[in-house]
Motif scaffolding. Structure first.
Motif, PDB file in Angstrom:
ATOM      1  N   LEU A 285      -7.173  -6.301  -9.219  1.00  0.00           N
ATOM      2  CA  LEU A 285      -6.594  -5.462 -10.261  1.00  0.00           C
ATOM      3  C   LEU A 285      -5.117  -5.782 -10.419  1.00  0.00           C
ATOM      4  O   LEU A 285      -4.440  -6.112  -9.449  1.00  0.00           O
ATOM      5  CB  LEU A 285      -6.713  -3.980  -9.880  1.00  0.00           C
ATOM      6  N   ASN A 286      -4.612  -5.644 -11.615  1.00  0.00           N
ATOM      7  CA  ASN A 286      -3.176  -5.709 -11.876  1.00  0.00           C
ATOM      8  C   ASN A 286      -2.724  -4.308 -12.271  1.00  0.00           C
ATOM      9  O   ASN A 286      -3.280  -3.715 -13.196  1.00  0.00           O
ATOM     10  CB  ASN A 286      -2.851  -6.674 -13.015  1.00  0.00           C
ATOM     11  N   VAL A 287      -1.735  -3.794 -11.563  1.00  0.00           N
ATOM     12  CA  VAL A 287      -1.219  -2.455 -11.830  1.00  0.00           C
ATOM     13  C   VAL A 287       0.302  -2.527 -11.853  1.00  0.00           C
ATOM     14  O   VAL A 287       0.914  -3.087 -10.945  1.00  0.00           O
ATOM     15  CB  VAL A 287      -1.661  -1.455 -10.728  1.00  0.00           C
ATOM     16  N   TRP A 288       0.899  -1.960 -12.885  1.00  0.00           N
ATOM     17  CA  TRP A 288       2.360  -1.912 -12.939  1.00  0.00           C
ATOM     18  C   TRP A 288       2.888  -1.088 -11.783  1.00  0.00           C
ATOM     19  O   TRP A 288       2.347  -0.039 -11.436  1.00  0.00           O
ATOM     20  CB  TRP A 288       2.841  -1.311 -14.258  1.00  0.00           C
ATOM     21  N   GLU A 289       3.965  -1.555 -11.186  1.00  0.00           N
ATOM     22  CA  GLU A 289       4.574  -0.901 -10.024  1.00  0.00           C
ATOM     23  C   GLU A 289       4.951   0.548 -10.310  1.00  0.00           C
ATOM     24  O   GLU A 289       4.843   1.416  -9.444  1.00  0.00           O
ATOM     25  CB  GLU A 289       5.817  -1.697  -9.593  1.00  0.00           C
ATOM     26  N   PHE A 290       5.376   0.849 -11.533  1.00  0.00           N
ATOM     27  CA  PHE A 290       5.789   2.210 -11.878  1.00  0.00           C
ATOM     28  C   PHE A 290       4.604   3.164 -12.040  1.00  0.00           C
ATOM     29  O   PHE A 290       4.785   4.378 -12.056  1.00  0.00           O
ATOM     30  CB  PHE A 290       6.631   2.226 -13.170  1.00  0.00           C
ATOM     31  N   ASN A 291       3.400   2.637 -12.125  1.00  0.00           N
ATOM     32  CA  ASN A 291       2.226   3.469 -12.382  1.00  0.00           C
ATOM     33  C   ASN A 291       1.651   4.017 -11.071  1.00  0.00           C
ATOM     34  O   ASN A 291       0.550   3.656 -10.636  1.00  0.00           O
ATOM     35  CB  ASN A 291       1.180   2.665 -13.156  1.00  0.00           C
ATOM     36  N   ARG A 292       2.398   4.886 -10.443  1.00  0.00           N
ATOM     37  CA  ARG A 292       2.012   5.443  -9.140  1.00  0.00           C
ATOM     38  C   ARG A 292       0.666   6.162  -9.196  1.00  0.00           C
ATOM     39  O   ARG A 292      -0.114   6.098  -8.258  1.00  0.00           O
ATOM     40  CB  ARG A 292       3.086   6.404  -8.620  1.00  0.00           C
TER      41      ARG A 292
ATOM     42  N   GLY B  45     -10.365   2.652  -2.233  1.00  0.00           N
ATOM     43  CA  GLY B  45     -10.446   1.632  -1.196  1.00  0.00           C
ATOM     44  C   GLY B  45      -9.721   0.335  -1.506  1.00  0.00           C
ATOM     45  O   GLY B  45      -9.762  -0.604  -0.707  1.00  0.00           O
ATOM     46  N   TYR B  46      -9.057   0.251  -2.658  1.00  0.00           N
ATOM     47  CA  TYR B  46      -8.297  -0.958  -2.989  1.00  0.00           C
ATOM     48  C   TYR B  46      -7.000  -0.966  -2.200  1.00  0.00           C
ATOM     49  O   TYR B  46      -6.468   0.079  -1.846  1.00  0.00           O
ATOM     50  CB  TYR B  46      -7.996  -1.003  -4.490  1.00  0.00           C
ATOM     51  N   GLU B  47      -6.499  -2.165  -1.911  1.00  0.00           N
ATOM     52  CA  GLU B  47      -5.242  -2.297  -1.183  1.00  0.00           C
ATOM     53  C   GLU B  47      -4.387  -3.368  -1.824  1.00  0.00           C
ATOM     54  O   GLU B  47      -4.898  -4.299  -2.441  1.00  0.00           O
ATOM     55  CB  GLU B  47      -5.496  -2.630   0.285  1.00  0.00           C
ATOM     56  N   THR B  48      -3.090  -3.239  -1.671  1.00  0.00           N
ATOM     57  CA  THR B  48      -2.156  -4.220  -2.210  1.00  0.00           C
ATOM     58  C   THR B  48      -2.226  -5.489  -1.372  1.00  0.00           C
ATOM     59  O   THR B  48      -2.142  -5.431  -0.155  1.00  0.00           O
ATOM     60  CB  THR B  48      -0.722  -3.664  -2.188  1.00  0.00           C
ATOM     61  N   VAL B  49      -2.381  -6.628  -2.056  1.00  0.00           N
ATOM     62  CA  VAL B  49      -2.446  -7.907  -1.344  1.00  0.00           C
ATOM     63  C   VAL B  49      -1.287  -8.821  -1.713  1.00  0.00           C
ATOM     64  O   VAL B  49      -1.029  -9.792  -1.015  1.00  0.00           O
ATOM     65  CB  VAL B  49      -3.791  -8.634  -1.586  1.00  0.00           C
ATOM     66  N   SER B  50      -0.603  -8.534  -2.796  1.00  0.00           N
ATOM     67  CA  SER B  50       0.567  -9.323  -3.167  1.00  0.00           C
ATOM     68  C   SER B  50       1.432  -8.515  -4.130  1.00  0.00           C
ATOM     69  O   SER B  50       0.999  -7.506  -4.670  1.00  0.00           O
ATOM     70  CB  SER B  50       0.170 -10.659  -3.817  1.00  0.00           C
ATOM     71  N   ARG B  51       2.633  -8.983  -4.327  1.00  0.00           N
ATOM     72  CA  ARG B  51       3.548  -8.337  -5.258  1.00  0.00           C
ATOM     73  C   ARG B  51       4.301  -9.423  -6.005  1.00  0.00           C
ATOM     74  O   ARG B  51       4.814 -10.348  -5.402  1.00  0.00           O
ATOM     75  CB  ARG B  51       4.540  -7.458  -4.496  1.00  0.00           C
ATOM     76  N   ARG B  52       4.350  -9.324  -7.319  1.00  0.00           N
ATOM     77  CA  ARG B  52       5.133 -10.255  -8.126  1.00  0.00           C
ATOM     78  C   ARG B  52       6.455  -9.590  -8.442  1.00  0.00           C
ATOM     79  O   ARG B  52       6.495  -8.413  -8.753  1.00  0.00           O
ATOM     80  CB  ARG B  52       4.420 -10.592  -9.434  1.00  0.00           C
ATOM     81  N   MET B  53       7.522 -10.372  -8.383  1.00  0.00           N
ATOM     82  CA  MET B  53       8.837  -9.827  -8.679  1.00  0.00           C
ATOM     83  C   MET B  53       9.509 -10.703  -9.724  1.00  0.00           C
ATOM     84  O   MET B  53       9.215 -11.890  -9.834  1.00  0.00           O
ATOM     85  CB  MET B  53       9.678  -9.760  -7.407  1.00  0.00           C
TER      86      MET B  53
END
Length: 66
Positions: free
Chosen positions: A33-40, A50-58
């Protein structure tokens, strides 16, 4: 996307359950999934499934002249 009026009624969970079932039927073993960082709210929703963050683009926008 679920309309705000239906938040908290299980609609999103049912949609995700259906989508994951379809993905499994296609023989796919993973969903990304792609989710905007601001979309808490969305992040918390997916984590609850059950999804988890696996990477972060900056990124950083650079002004002309820098």
């Amino acid at each position: 996307m679920v309309r705000r009026a239906y938040w908290g009624h299980g609609v999103g969970r049912r949609l995700m359950h259906h989508a994951e079932g379809w993905v499994r039927e296609q023989g796919v073993a993973e969903v990304l999934l792609n989710v905007w960082e601001f979309n808490r709210r969305a992040i918390e929703f997916y984590e609850g499934l059950g999804y988890e963050t696996v990477s972060r683009r900056m990124r950083r926008a650079l002004d002309d002249g820098e």
